[in-house]
Design an enzyme around this catalytic site. Structure first.
Site, short mmCIF file in Angstrom:
data_model
loop_
_atom_site.label_atom_id
_atom_site.label_comp_id
_atom_site.label_asym_id
_atom_site.label_seq_id
_atom_site.Cartn_x
_atom_site.Cartn_y
_atom_site.Cartn_z
CG LEU A 93 -2.28 -80.59 8.61
CD1 LEU A 93 -2.79 -79.54 9.56
CD2 LEU A 93 -2.83 -81.96 8.98
CG ASN A 119 -6.20 -74.70 15.66
OD1 ASN A 119 -7.17 -74.00 15.95
ND2 ASN A 119 -5.07 -74.16 15.20
CE1 TYR A 196 -13.03 -74.64 -3.85
CE2 TYR A 196 -12.80 -72.45 -4.78
CZ TYR A 196 -12.55 -73.35 -3.76
OH TYR A 196 -11.81 -72.97 -2.66
N1 LIG Z 1 -11.12 -67.19 13.24
C1 LIG Z 1 -12.40 -67.51 13.15
O1 LIG Z 1 -13.30 -66.64 13.17
C2 LIG Z 1 -12.83 -68.94 13.03
C3 LIG Z 1 -14.20 -69.23 13.01
C4 LIG Z 1 -14.61 -70.55 12.90
C5 LIG Z 1 -13.67 -71.56 12.82
N2 LIG Z 1 -12.33 -71.26 12.84
C6 LIG Z 1 -11.38 -72.37 12.73
O2 LIG Z 1 -10.40 -72.26 13.73
C7 LIG Z 1 -9.17 -72.84 13.27
C8 LIG Z 1 -8.02 -71.91 13.56
O3 LIG Z 1 -8.21 -70.73 12.82
P1 LIG Z 1 -7.55 -69.32 13.20
O4 LIG Z 1 -8.65 -68.34 13.15
O5 LIG Z 1 -6.72 -69.43 14.42
O6 LIG Z 1 -6.67 -69.09 11.88
P2 LIG Z 1 -5.10 -68.87 11.68
O7 LIG Z 1 -4.60 -67.87 12.64
O8 LIG Z 1 -4.90 -68.64 10.24
O9 LIG Z 1 -4.52 -70.29 12.11
C9 LIG Z 1 -4.60 -71.39 11.26
C10 LIG Z 1 -3.31 -72.13 11.35
O10 LIG Z 1 -3.38 -73.24 10.43
C11 LIG Z 1 -2.16 -73.30 9.75
N3 LIG Z 1 -2.24 -73.96 8.46
C12 LIG Z 1 -2.90 -73.56 7.35
N4 LIG Z 1 -2.67 -74.41 6.34
C13 LIG Z 1 -1.84 -75.36 6.83
C14 LIG Z 1 -1.23 -76.50 6.27
N5 LIG Z 1 -1.39 -76.84 4.98
N6 LIG Z 1 -0.43 -77.25 7.04
C15 LIG Z 1 -0.22 -76.92 8.33
N7 LIG Z 1 -0.76 -75.85 8.92
C16 LIG Z 1 -1.56 -75.08 8.17
C17 LIG Z 1 -1.75 -71.85 9.56
O11 LIG Z 1 -0.39 -71.78 9.22
P3 LIG Z 1 0.20 -70.52 8.41
O12 LIG Z 1 0.38 -69.46 9.43
O13 LIG Z 1 1.46 -71.07 7.85
O14 LIG Z 1 -0.82 -70.16 7.37
C18 LIG Z 1 -2.10 -71.28 10.93
O15 LIG Z 1 -1.05 -71.50 11.84
C19 LIG Z 1 -9.38 -73.15 11.79
O16 LIG Z 1 -9.62 -74.52 11.64
C20 LIG Z 1 -10.61 -72.36 11.42
O17 LIG Z 1 -11.35 -72.95 10.38
C21 LIG Z 1 -11.89 -69.98 12.95
#
Ligand SMILES: NC(=O)c1ccc[n+]([C@@H]2O[C@H](COP(=O)([O-])OP(=O)(O)OC[C@H]3O[C@@H](n4cnc5c(N)ncnc54)[C@H](OP(=O)(O)O)[C@@H]3O)[C@@H](O)[C@H]2O)c1
Length: 322
Positions: A93, A119, A196
């Site tokens: 992405l 997501n 930043y």
């Molecule tokens: N966890 C929390 O507390 C929390 C709180 C608020 C919001 N969120 C939101 O929830 C969503 C999911 O997060 P999560 O906690 O499940 O995190 P996660 O386990 O790190 O999942 C994020 C996914 O996005 C993928 N990703 C990252 N960069 C990418 C790219 N350039 N192209 C394609 N895929 C990519 C990652 O792939 P890789 O494995 O290859 O890195 C991973 O599979 C995110 O949008 C996050 O901002 C999470």
């Protein structure tokens, strides 16, 4: 839903609360007539959402940059539900050309598309530019999803029309959106290293996820398109998202464990927004703990949403192959 509801798990008007899991909020729902595309379904919230959506019968397409991890998730789901329908396709992405290739590959499958779950995400990374020279958190969390959504919209509109089933777009945002830069979005200094801040840049990208959903909802209403668009905050969940803030988050969790969810709970609001029948025609909203909630004033600003749309489109046009 307030802090007390988060800590106690008290249920809100939807009948669900912070302790509800993705299985709870989709209990009894038959999704076998739906095709759902989820980005970042290879880990964390996305992997659990993929599992539960597939368990409810949906065909799930996992868009992942790591196809090995995505295949492992697929195999684990198949081991649990041998009839699950899951495909994995590659996407990065952060790269506009990768998003274009992905969309072409997905459209070539001729699959319908009822639901798009934006997501995937990265959080609080050190300053970096994407392959297109755009600040990395904005490029990955917002711009890649903005382009992806636009490239898949005709397919979603066609599917909604042919199936008679309202389409849905769900953007994963975060409560962190409230801590964005002054003005909301750094239109004039987006890529400027001197401006930043890793935390504010993450917050900015998550504000962009809300504004994107709002603008989509507004456009769909104006055009009479039968698709809804909403944003969600999933809660605080320890996932690989925290890899750049690992120690800080561990300490934070130690002192505030009552605020955190496990992964099945973390996937609930996504699955609620994607599947729950009570959300028919509900659009342009922000959900927390599987209930409607209020986002920041910037998140509710229609002019900012419109400005972000134009800005995002211009960035993409600038990086379009001629
Ligand atoms: N966890 C929390 O507390 C929390 C709180 C608020 C919001 N969120 C939101 O929830 C969503 C999911 O997060 P999560 O906690 O499940 O995190 P996660 O386990 O790190 O999942 C994020 C996914 O996005 C993928 N990703 C990252 N960069 C990418 C790219 N350039 N192209 C394609 N895929 C990519 C990652 O792939 P890789 O494995 O290859 O890195 C991973 O599979 C995110 O949008 C996050 O901002 C999470």
């Amino acid at each position: 839903m307030g802090l007390v509801d988060l800590v106690t798990g008290r249920r809100g008007p939807s009948g669900f609360g912070s302790s509800s899991t993705a299985e709870d909020v989709t209990n009894g729902i038959d999704a076998s007539n739906l095709t759902i595309l989820i980005t970042g379904g290879a880990s964390g919230i996305g992997a659990e959402a993929s599992r539960v959506l597939a368990m409810r019968g949906a065909r799930v397409v996992i868009a992942a940059r790591n196809l090995t991890a995505a295949s492992e998730v697929k195999n684990a789901i198949l081991a649990e539900y041998p009839k699950a329908r899951i495909e994995c396709l590659k996407i990065d992405l952060s790269s506009l050309s990768s998003v274009r290739s992905f969309a072409a590959e997905f459209l070539a499958t001729k699959l319908p598309l009822n639901i798009l779950i934006n997501n995937a995400g990265i959080m609080m990374i050190p300053y970096e530019l994407s392959p297109d020279g755009i600040e990395m958190q904005f490029a990955t969390n917002h711009l890649g999803h903005f382009l992806l959504t636009n490239l898949l919209l005709d397919k979603m509109k066609e599917t909604a029309k042919e199936s008679g089933i309202q389409g849905r777009i769900v953007n994963l945002s975060s409560i962190a959106h409230i801590a964005s830069y002054s003005g909301g979005i750094q239109f004039s200094h987006l890529n400027d290293k001197a401006w930043y801040s890793d935390t504010r840049a993450y917050s900015q990208s998550k504000l962009a996820n809300i504004l994107h959903a709002k603008e989509l909802a507004m456009r769909f209403k104006a055009e009479g398109v039968d698709i809804t668009a909403n944003a969600v905050h999933p809660g605080f969940i320890m996932t690989p998202l925290m890899r750049h803030t690992f120690y800080i988050m561990r300490v934070l969790k130690f002192f505030s464990s009552f605020l955190w969810k496990n992964v099945p709970q973390g996937a609930a609001t996504t699955c609620y927004a994607a599947l729950h029948p009570s959300l028919k025609d509900v659009t342009g909203q922000y959900f927390v703990d599987s209930n409607k909630s209020n986002c920041s004033a910037y998140g509710r600003d229609p002019e900012l949403a419109h400005k972000l749309w134009t800005f995002s489109q211009e960035l993409i046009d600038k990086h379009s192959p001629s």
